[in-house]
Design an enzyme around this catalytic site. Structure first.
Site, PDB file in Angstrom:
ATOM      1  CG  ASP A 169     -29.325  61.578  16.543  1.00 59.27           C
ATOM      2  OD1 ASP A 169     -28.470  60.994  15.873  1.00 59.27           O
ATOM      3  OD2 ASP A 169     -29.539  62.813  16.455  1.00 59.27           O
TER       4      ASP A 169
ATOM      5  CD  GLU B  75     -23.085  58.524  16.348  1.00 61.40           C
ATOM      6  OE1 GLU B  75     -23.179  59.452  17.170  1.00 61.40           O
ATOM      7  OE2 GLU B  75     -23.995  58.167  15.599  1.00 61.40           O
TER       8      GLU B  75
ATOM      9  CG  ASP C  67     -26.640  64.435  10.599  1.00 59.94           C
ATOM     10  OD1 ASP C  67     -27.804  63.980  10.659  1.00 59.94           O
ATOM     11  OD2 ASP C  67     -26.038  64.894  11.591  1.00 59.94           O
TER      12      ASP C  67
END
Ligand code: GLC
Length: 818
Positions: free
Chosen positions: A427, A430, A503
């Site tokens: 997670d 990015e 999300d």
């Protein structure tokens, strides 16, 4: 060169989009001269080197590479020097075209394969592509161009294609917009987009690949450039489609159709397919931020077994760690992880844990110490470490573009694997940094030896992280298939991981959006994808959750997940009637596992997506360009999820051919829209006539029961239809050595007979002996069944809709006669 070309409207539009850093440097008020766009001039020379053709205008050069009969790559070197060939998306450019040629006439050069022509206009360097009937599929509206920037020593590179009046655009992986991208402009810069909204852009992933559909003919453009990029699909100028990148080389693959499905498959031939997942990973997964302490994990898993709701995956979000330090355990919450994981495994649960990239700055923490000593963390241009705050507080971040760092990272999983962890969830890659958003542009990356700044590495950071994770797990799990999931990615990430859409929000709008996002990801080369079922933030009511479970049943990846400040969110949390319906659908997921697994094989081996928007099936029907509310799951099952509260019926378009309503087995002629009732207990679901759908008994988890018989559902058809059925050990890489069984069925019928033929490939033999045939929709009363020349007398026609008999799985030909 034409004046219009020198000063196209587009030039202004581009200026609007340049990033702030660049804009500032070129501010006329500050007296810095404005940047001029440079265009390719007149072709003065062509040189051939095997399958590569170099065209020059005396300064710039364009390389045209014949990759295959249907794929041609174009590269631009503004001053004649190409960058080294290196790509994270295309690890190996396999050249398969053997016949190609170069022709020259008065106006143009033409590089041709058996299927495609790439035309290079001598006068203005415009490039266009045509098929073997000289039908033009793609053409430059202006020549390839660039802006030079001495401040950061690179170019902004641009390509602009003609956009036709009815041209539709699909792909780009991760965009929160309508399926058809036309009329919009998108940025690619991997972004942590908590609670994103419709049309918010950019999101978590960068897939610079789109499919164009014009007058029923498709082609693809894959711009393999990792810098921040922009795609404009006739947003600023309805006659043009443009793409540009804020650095790097203009490099794109023209991928010929004419079918959209061909384009998707050929894109996979460049970027690879997803490895076969462990079979359990296709089951239901339960997640939450976070299940802790151990007693909570156990009460959730017990809840599944007590409620008789199947589940294979249980997730540990960040709270299992000691102060969010990766590769550690919070011993207060989880005193003996190995014992817990073992006991969960005995009850059929695979444990998946989260691992983020931020490593806490703490000299008492071994991972940090080692990374620091070995200089594995990213550094700024002045050599200071890149630091930022994420969950653990002050962190440094491994440079996953360094192969040595990837090996180190992969090895860090040894204790977790030893403790029995079956899957890893990456997670925040990015990469996300609290406050700053992400790393500053000047952070340096090793980039597998092709060093560069974060401008170049940002969009591949997450993909290289999950690659390191996957490769490490694969090494340590020996011959077992690891399960990995990532939030960020770049083209090719499918070789290493599944993805989820990030999300999202517990709203009907997000259910709708997620449904479109999954279709888009599927046609953009990311087959194993899912949404947070129920919505990550906010509270769904029972109806929304159940409708989401229903969609999730047909999402390649099926996981419920929710943020920590929400109410309990397990499939039984909403009481009846929701629990029973959720159970029924999750059971359906498990019954259809062999079908999904076979569809996965079709993806892995042949490059087919798992979810297929209707337009991908029937691109010649103009109305399908805008149909985004239904899809097929594989090519045999059509799903039209319910996306609004209180909806009692909805309109479904059935593509041409014949379809059976899954629920009442009624046969319906396709090519039409029909109205279908949608009580909460069902969603519109149709099976294509002629399909063979293998079915397993319901299990509480994969491997709970030994499969002693496989139900083979055969849907009568009066035209020929092929189906696949794939099986293997379900958890090893033996399939790479041909230890699998790929069965092909051909079903065909007429007014008095139905024939089913089976052929087999591969070296795997399942342990069960028999198929339980279940024939649906026979239009006649069967009198005889002949299998491999033998007459069968023992069959059952008790039910109205179906006809049943049992026979060995090795049959070759079965005939059911009137
Ligand atoms: C991010 C993830 C989410 C996760 C949370 C805590 O928001 O997208 O899935 O639960 O971080 O780790």
């Amino acid at each position: 060169m034409d004046d219009n070309i020198l000063d196209p409207e587009l030039t202004d539009n581009h200026d609007v989009e340049v990033d702030e850093e660049f804009h500032h440097l070129n501010n006329p008020v500050l007296g810095i001269k404005p940047i001029e766009k440079k265009y390719l001039g007149t072709v003065t020379e062509v040189v051939q080197d095997k399958n590569k053709f170099f065209f020059s205008d005396n300064d710039a050069r364009v390389e045209v590479t014949v990759v295959s009969d249907e794929i041609i790559r174009v590269r631009l070197a503004p001053h004649g020097v190409f960058l080294d060939e290196f790509s994270y998306a295309v690890p190996e450019l396999k050249v398969t075209a053997s016949v190609f040629s170069l022709h020259e006439d008065e106006n143009e050069y033409r590089v041709s394969t058996n299927t495609v022509n790439c035309h290079i206009n001598k006068q203005d360097f415009l490039i266009h592509f045509s098929d073997s009937q000289e039908h033009v599929t793609s053409s430059d509206a202006v020549p390839m161009h660039w802006e030079e920037n001495t401040q950061f020593g690179g170019y902004y590179v641009f390509g602009t294609k003609v956009c036709h009046q009815d041209e539709a655009f699909y792909g780009l992986g991760d965009k929160a917009s309508n399926l058809n991208l036309r009329g919009r402009r998108f940025r690619n810069w991997n972004t942590d987009a908590y609670s994103f909204a419709w049309n918010q852009d950019p999101l978590y992933r960068t897939i610079p690949f789109y499919i164009s559909l014009n007058e029923g003919i498709a082609h693809g453009i894959f711009v393999d450039n990792t810098f921040r990029s922009t795609f404009d699909f006739a947003a600023e100028d309805f006659t043009k489609t443009s793409f540009w990148a804020d650095g790097g080389e203009l490099q794109y693959y023209y991928i010929h159709g004419p079918h959209m499905m061909d384009v998707v498959k050929r894109y996979h031939s460049l970027t690879g397919t997803h490895p076969m997942p462990p079979l359990w990973a296709l089951g239901y997964h339960q997640c939450r931020w976070s299940y802790y302490p151990e007693s909570k994990v156990r009460s959730v898993t017990r809840g599944f077994r007590d409620n008789k709701i199947p589940c294979d995956g249980i997730y540990l979000d960040i709270d299992y760690m000691d102060g969010y330090r990766c590769f550690t355990w919070n011993r207060k919450y989880f005193p003996d992880p190995k014992k817990m994981i073992k006991e969960l495994a005995a009850d059929g649960f695979k444990t998946v844990i989260i691992i983020d990239p931020g490593i806490r700055v703490d000299d008492n923490y071994a991972v940090f110490r080692e990374g620091k000593e070995k200089k594995y963390f990213c550094r700024r241009c002045d050599d200071y470490f890149m630091e930022g705050h994420v969950w653990p507080g002050r962190c440094q971040f491994p440079d996953f573009t360094n192969p040595e760092v990837r090996r180190w990272w992969g090895d860090l999983f040894d204790e977790l694997v030893e403790a029995g962890v079956a899957g890893v969830w990456n997670d925040m890659n990015e990469p996300a940094v609290f406050g700053a958003g992400t790393f500053p542009d000047d952070v340096r990356h090793q980039y597998d030896g092709y060093r560069g700044s974060h401008r170049k590495a940002h969009n591949v950071y997450g993909m290289q992280m999950v690659r390191a994770t996957y490769e490490g797990l694969r090494k340590q799990m020996k011959n077992k298939r690891p399960f990995t999931i990532t939030r960020a990615g770049y083209s090719g990430v499918q070789r290493y991981a599944s993805v989820w859409t990030g999300d999202n929000v517990a709203s009907w709008e997000h259910l709708h959006l997620g449904h479109i996002q999954l279709q888009r990801l599927s046609m953009s080369g990311i087959p194993f994808c899912g949404t947070d079922i129920g919505g990550f933030s906010g509270e769904p009511d029972g109806e929304l959750f159940t409708r989401w479970i229903q969609l999730g049943t047909f999402s390649p990846f099926m996981r419920a997940h929710s943020a920590g400040d929400t109410k309990e969110r397990e499939p039984w949390s909403f009481g009846e009637p929701y629990t029973a319906i959720n159970r029924k659908f999750i059971e359906l997921r498990y019954r259809l596992l062999p079908y999904l697994y076979s569809t996965f094989w079709e993806h892995h081996r042949y490059g087919f997506p798992i979810l297929r928007p209707v337009v991908l099936q029937e691109q010649d029907v103009l109305n399908n360009q805008a149909r985004q509310d239904e899809f097929t799951y594989g090519d045999k099952i059509l799903i039209c999820p319910v996306l609004e509260p209180g909806q009692t019926q909805r309109i479904v378009y059935l593509p041409k051919g014949k379809w059976y309503n899954f629920w009442d087995k009624k046969l319906i002629e396709g090519g039409n829209e029909i109205t279908v009732p949608t009580p909460l207990e069902t969603i519109p679901m149709f099976i294509k006539a002629g399909s063979v759908i293998p079915e397993y008994p319901v299990q509480q988890y994969v491997g709970e029961k030994e499969i002693t018989e496989v139900k083979i559902n055969i849907y009568y058809s009066d035209y020929e239809v092929n189906s696949f059925f794939f099986e293997d050990y379900g958890e090893t890489f033996a399939y790479e050595q041909d230890i699998y069984s790929e069965k092909k069925f051909i079903v065909n019928g007429d007014a008095a007979s139905l024939t089913i033929e089976q052929s087999m490939e591969g070296l795997y033999t399942p342990r069960y002996e028999n198929y339980a045939f279940n024939i649906v929709g026979l239009p006649f009363k069967p009198a005889k069944v002949i299998i491999d020349g033998k007459m069968l007398t023992d069959f059952d026609q008790s039910g109205d809709a179906s006809f049943k008999f049992i026979f060995t799985k090795n049959f070759k030909k079965a005939e059911i006669l009137k």
